[in-house]
Design a protein around this motif. Structure first.
Motif, mmCIF file in Angstrom:
data_model
loop_
_atom_site.group_PDB
_atom_site.id
_atom_site.type_symbol
_atom_site.label_atom_id
_atom_site.label_comp_id
_atom_site.label_asym_id
_atom_site.label_seq_id
_atom_site.Cartn_x
_atom_site.Cartn_y
_atom_site.Cartn_z
ATOM 1 N N ASN A 148 0.831 -1.190 0.000
ATOM 2 C CA ASN A 148 0.000 0.000 0.000
ATOM 3 C C ASN A 148 0.876 1.254 0.000
ATOM 4 O O ASN A 148 2.092 1.174 -0.179
ATOM 5 C CB ASN A 148 -0.981 -0.027 1.185
ATOM 6 N N ILE A 149 0.258 2.402 0.211
ATOM 7 C CA ILE A 149 0.993 3.664 0.180
ATOM 8 C C ILE A 149 2.096 3.696 1.227
ATOM 9 O O ILE A 149 3.201 4.196 0.974
ATOM 10 C CB ILE A 149 0.024 4.860 0.383
ATOM 11 N N ASP A 150 1.823 3.139 2.398
ATOM 12 C CA ASP A 150 2.838 3.144 3.452
ATOM 13 C C ASP A 150 4.038 2.288 3.058
ATOM 14 O O ASP A 150 5.186 2.655 3.328
ATOM 15 C CB ASP A 150 2.245 2.649 4.766
ATOM 16 N N GLY A 151 3.769 1.153 2.408
ATOM 17 C CA GLY A 151 4.865 0.307 1.965
ATOM 18 C C GLY A 151 5.665 0.933 0.840
ATOM 19 O O GLY A 151 6.903 0.907 0.849
ATOM 20 N N ALA A 152 4.967 1.503 -0.135
ATOM 21 C CA ALA A 152 5.666 2.092 -1.282
ATOM 22 C C ALA A 152 6.489 3.308 -0.873
ATOM 23 O O ALA A 152 7.629 3.482 -1.329
ATOM 24 C CB ALA A 152 4.653 2.474 -2.367
#
Length: 270
Positions: free
Chosen positions: A206-210
């Protein structure tokens, strides 16, 4: 300068900025040399790191910051800021209300993901293959929490911010801008989750991972992944708070008054 003035100056000594009458320096650079020549993202890098980024480093950081600016009023930080804006506290207080909600559960996953990717990279550096390192570290994380930070999304089957961010990282790796170790670690986790959940709903990055991949590849330590997310999301918080101030509401609550029950249920009724 007196001895007490010297002591006070040393007490507040900092490498971030140096201020004297008629002089403002940011990391030893006169502010007048930065105004009109240096973008805000570059100045963020300068203040945090002490030097200026290359254009490609700056572009990666900017992409991550842009991607995280807003996720609508269903995000607690945005909802709280909008409610605060109707309570007569002022715009700055409304923004602070939203930012103060960015904690471990809402806003902290980027920092946690960098910590997890750090662990995976360390095991890889110690000789483990990427899949094995990811398996060992995720097992440890999931022994403490059902969630893996940076993977899966309660709202999006596939986070639309994932692919453009990771495409930029792939390009940066190919061009030698970053090494790609944290990208490999994150992709190993994503593949592991895909294999574990064969036939079930996937749990992609998700955005946090990317953004964790980007911050880690750029050399930012894990706590700054949260700090940078806070900077990014505060833009959306400000925009929502400002919009709410123009809608004329007072004391906005979490649900419209028209659908509020005449009596709220007691805890034993729930």
């Amino acid at each position: 300068m007196t001895a007490s003035q010297d002591e006070a100056a040393l007490w507040w000594a900092t490498a971030v900025s140096h201020i004297e009458p008629g002089s403002i320096e940011l990391r030893d650079r006169p502010v007048q040399e930065l105004i009109g020549t240096t973008g805000l993202v570059d100045v963020i890098w300068l203040l945090l790191r002490g030097d200026l980024p290359t254009p490609r480093q700056s572009a990666l950081l900017e992409a991550a910051l842009v991607a995280g600016v807003d996720h609508g009023p269903q995000a607690p930080s945005i909802a709280a800021a909008r409610m605060a804006a109707t309570c007569g506290v002022g715009l700055n207080n409304a923004v602070a209300t939203g930012v103060n909600l960015l904690g471990d559960s809402h806003g902290g996953a980027g920092q946690q993901c960098v910590e997890m990717l750090d662990d995976i990279r360390a095991r890889h550096d110690a000789g483990a293959h990427w899949p094995d390192a990811a398996r060992e570290v995720t097992a440890d994380w999931q022994s403490r929490s059902r969630y893996l930070p940076g993977f899966g999304h309660r709202f999006h089957p596939v986070d639309p911010r994932r692919d453009p961010l990771l495409d930029l990282v792939h390009e940066a790796v190919a061009d030698g801008v970053v090494k790609g170790e944290f990208l490999q670690a994150a992709l190993a986790v994503e593949e592991l989750l895909r294999l574990r959940r064969a036939g079930a709903r996937p749990v992609p990055m998700n955005i946090d991972g990317a953004t964790a991949v980007i911050y880690a590849e750029l050399g930012f330590p894990a706590p700054l992944a949260r700090g940078l997310f806070v900077l990014s999301r505060s833009v959306g918080v400000l925009a929502h708070a400002w919009e709410e101030t123009g809608q004329g509401r007072r004391n906005k609550g979490p649900i419209p008054r028209s659908i509020m029950p005449a009596r709220l249920p007691a805890s034993e009724d729930i």
